[in-house]
Design a protein around this motif. Structure first.
Motif, short mmCIF file in Angstrom:
data_model
loop_
_atom_site.label_atom_id
_atom_site.label_comp_id
_atom_site.label_asym_id
_atom_site.label_seq_id
_atom_site.Cartn_x
_atom_site.Cartn_y
_atom_site.Cartn_z
N TYR A 118 43.06 40.56 32.00
CA TYR A 118 41.99 40.25 30.94
C TYR A 118 41.53 38.80 31.90
O TYR A 118 40.93 37.88 31.42
CB TYR A 118 42.64 39.34 30.06
CG TYR A 118 43.78 38.28 30.18
CD1 TYR A 118 43.78 36.97 30.86
CD2 TYR A 118 45.26 38.82 30.52
CE1 TYR A 118 44.29 36.51 30.83
CE2 TYR A 118 46.33 38.34 29.98
CZ TYR A 118 45.97 37.00 30.41
OH TYR A 118 47.34 36.21 31.29
N ARG A 119 41.18 38.95 33.28
CA ARG A 119 40.93 37.83 34.31
C ARG A 119 38.82 37.17 34.17
O ARG A 119 38.83 38.76 33.88
CB ARG A 119 41.40 37.76 35.64
CG ARG A 119 42.64 37.51 35.65
CD ARG A 119 43.23 37.75 37.59
NE ARG A 119 42.49 38.91 37.36
CZ ARG A 119 42.57 39.80 38.62
NH1 ARG A 119 42.35 38.27 40.04
NH2 ARG A 119 42.84 40.87 39.17
N PRO A 120 39.26 36.19 33.90
CA PRO A 120 37.54 35.88 33.38
C PRO A 120 36.75 36.56 34.27
O PRO A 120 35.34 37.16 33.79
CB PRO A 120 37.55 34.77 33.71
CG PRO A 120 38.70 33.91 32.99
CD PRO A 120 39.46 34.98 33.48
N GLU A 121 37.12 37.18 35.27
CA GLU A 121 36.67 37.65 36.48
C GLU A 121 35.85 38.75 36.67
O GLU A 121 34.87 39.13 36.64
CB GLU A 121 36.85 37.11 37.72
CG GLU A 121 37.31 36.17 38.68
CD GLU A 121 38.83 36.04 38.40
OE1 GLU A 121 38.91 35.84 37.36
OE2 GLU A 121 39.51 37.18 39.15
N ARG A 122 36.73 39.44 35.58
CA ARG A 122 36.93 40.97 35.42
C ARG A 122 36.21 41.05 34.20
O ARG A 122 35.08 42.03 34.38
CB ARG A 122 37.89 41.66 35.34
CG ARG A 122 38.96 41.88 36.50
CD ARG A 122 39.45 43.23 36.24
NE ARG A 122 40.25 43.31 37.68
CZ ARG A 122 40.17 43.87 38.46
NH1 ARG A 122 38.91 44.37 39.43
NH2 ARG A 122 41.40 43.87 39.61
N LEU A 123 36.38 40.22 33.71
CA LEU A 123 35.74 40.23 31.97
C LEU A 123 33.90 39.82 32.34
O LEU A 123 33.23 40.78 31.91
CB LEU A 123 36.12 39.41 31.26
CG LEU A 123 37.05 39.29 30.40
CD1 LEU A 123 37.37 38.13 29.18
CD2 LEU A 123 37.06 40.58 29.12
N VAL A 124 33.75 39.05 33.26
CA VAL A 124 32.50 39.00 33.54
C VAL A 124 31.41 39.62 34.01
O VAL A 124 30.42 40.14 33.60
CB VAL A 124 31.94 37.83 34.28
CG1 VAL A 124 31.04 37.31 35.26
CG2 VAL A 124 32.49 36.06 33.87
N GLU A 149 28.48 41.67 32.64
CA GLU A 149 27.14 42.30 33.54
C GLU A 149 27.04 43.74 32.92
O GLU A 149 25.32 43.16 33.29
CB GLU A 149 26.98 42.16 34.99
CG GLU A 149 28.10 40.26 35.18
CD GLU A 149 26.97 39.53 35.13
OE1 GLU A 149 25.56 39.96 34.72
OE2 GLU A 149 26.58 38.16 35.10
N LEU A 150 27.72 44.42 33.32
CA LEU A 150 26.96 45.74 33.17
C LEU A 150 26.41 45.59 31.45
O LEU A 150 25.76 46.75 31.19
CB LEU A 150 28.20 46.84 33.72
CG LEU A 150 28.21 46.85 35.00
CD1 LEU A 150 29.75 47.65 35.73
CD2 LEU A 150 27.30 47.47 35.83
N ALA A 151 27.91 45.53 30.50
CA ALA A 151 27.36 45.43 29.03
C ALA A 151 25.67 44.33 28.84
O ALA A 151 25.32 45.76 28.47
CB ALA A 151 28.02 44.70 28.31
#
Lengths: 226, 226
Positions: B149-155, B159-161
């Motif tokens: 659930y790391r922030p980088e991945r979330l971001v 971005e794609l969303a």
DNA sequence: CGTAACTCGATACTGTCACTATCTAGCACT
DNA sequence: AGTGCTAGATAGTGACAGTATCGAGTTACG
């Protein structure tokens, strides 16, 4: 660990634990007597997974059983991914035919759309994939509603979907060698969807808000109606 | 048009049409007598929309009613979008608390993650948004499962969303001046999700297949015709 | 040893959801 | 006048996801 302790540590009622056992989602405990069994960490983990799949992933009990079966049969990493991907329910209900002729025509048009998309994306996917069928159904209905289903747009969505899939597989790959690969893969594949949907809604909300800055500033940072 | 004709042209059983009326999803026909009413094209259209929302969008009857109410109240284009966005159900069930302390800690951590994400994306969204709450719940559960659930991945996902949301709004904007704006907007907002999910699954399937070209070639390209 | 608390597995019950069927009237067309 | 359709109300159905109860056995404590 006794069943009551298992219940306490997971927050799942004893009756529900028994129910999951009956339904084959949870292996039985190691029986130490006719009316006593011992549960371990694997049961705790499994219960957490069940909860995640049903509440977050929105899977039914039957679908959850399918997925967990795939998890348990897992051998190779990629085989696991494929098995899980197919075990997950397709998010579009198959509506029965309404009108014979019109149905056939709309269905054929939608099928052509899907085939075109698959070709355009250079996807190597058999026409028998449940996802292909689901997409065909979806496009047929959208067509019926005069919605925008033009190939260019579809391709644009598909490109983004591909980027997301890459992120998903990267995430799954991070667990390549872990014994918990299958479980992590399930989480990635089954729970990314709802999460992504949430992110998409948030992004939509933001974009809409930015276009309407003047006409209503009532709820930026403030409250929400009941 | 009599109810039996309405039923025939839409493929919806008379009993179901009556049910939708009872539930307030469908306006009554224009009564021509105590036991006779006249239905029009708007009823046909509305029934199609109901079908699409329930079968494709997976909405419950109650949720469909919410959305349709928003459609009917629609005035401005953006107001409609927002109303519909909020009327759509959040795809993550709110699980009740399990353990007081642990819950509070995990919840706080998840909330911090979400807040960080919103800040990183520069999203102007109130913390009371149902989507924010849903995402918080989702992250809390993912955290509990030791998922990534790391922030980088979330971001990266976010971005794609955002890109997808832009496509959505472009599509909706194409109907800006049409009288059917609200209906098209509903279709875009409610039905893009399942469609996107399907595309993501297809893309996943393709990527997995490409990584396993040697070990199983059974179903690449060729397939059994139905 | 006795007993209260717990467990097992089976079976039965409950509440919700989305319809579906039935019933009592009242038109309406021929 | 009679047949067929309709409205609206009420009741019933089947699937789903648990929840509750029960009889019989077990076990930890005093």
């Amino acid at each position: 660990m006794k069943i009551s302790e298992l219940s306490r540590t997971t927050g799942v009622p004893v009756a529900s634990i028994k129910y999951f056992r009956r339904e084959g989602l949870l292996p039985a405990g190691r029986a130490t007597a006719a009316t006593l069994a011992e549960y371990g960490d694997e049961h705790v983990q499994r219960l957490r997974l069940i909860k995640a799949l049903t509440t977050l992933g929105g899977l039914s009990i039957a679908a959850t059983r399918e997925v967990l079966t795939a998890v348990d049969r897992a051998d190779s990493a990629d085989g696991t991914l494929k098995a899980i991907s197919y075990a997950l329910p397709v998010p579009v209900a198959q509506a029965p035919a309404v009108d014979e002729d019109e149905e056939a025509r709309a269905g054929a048009a939608a099928a052509a759309d899907v085939a075109g998309l698959v070709a355009a994306m250079d996807w190597r996917i058999p026409a028998t994939s449940p996802h292909v069928r689901g997409l065909t159904t979806a496009l047929r209905e959208l067509r019926r509603l005069d919605a925008d289903y033009r190939p260019e747009r579809l391709v644009a969505y598909a490109e983004l979907a591909r980027s997301i899939a890459r992120l998903d597989l990267e995430r799954a790959a991070a667990f390549e060698d872990a014994p918990s690969l299958a479980e992590q893969a399930v989480v990635v594949l089954a729970l990314s969807g709802p999460m992504l949907e949430l992110l998409r809604r948030l992004a939509q909300e933001d974009l809409v808000r930015r276009r309407t800055t003047f006409e209503d500033s009532e709820d930026v940072g403030a409250d929400a109606p009941a």
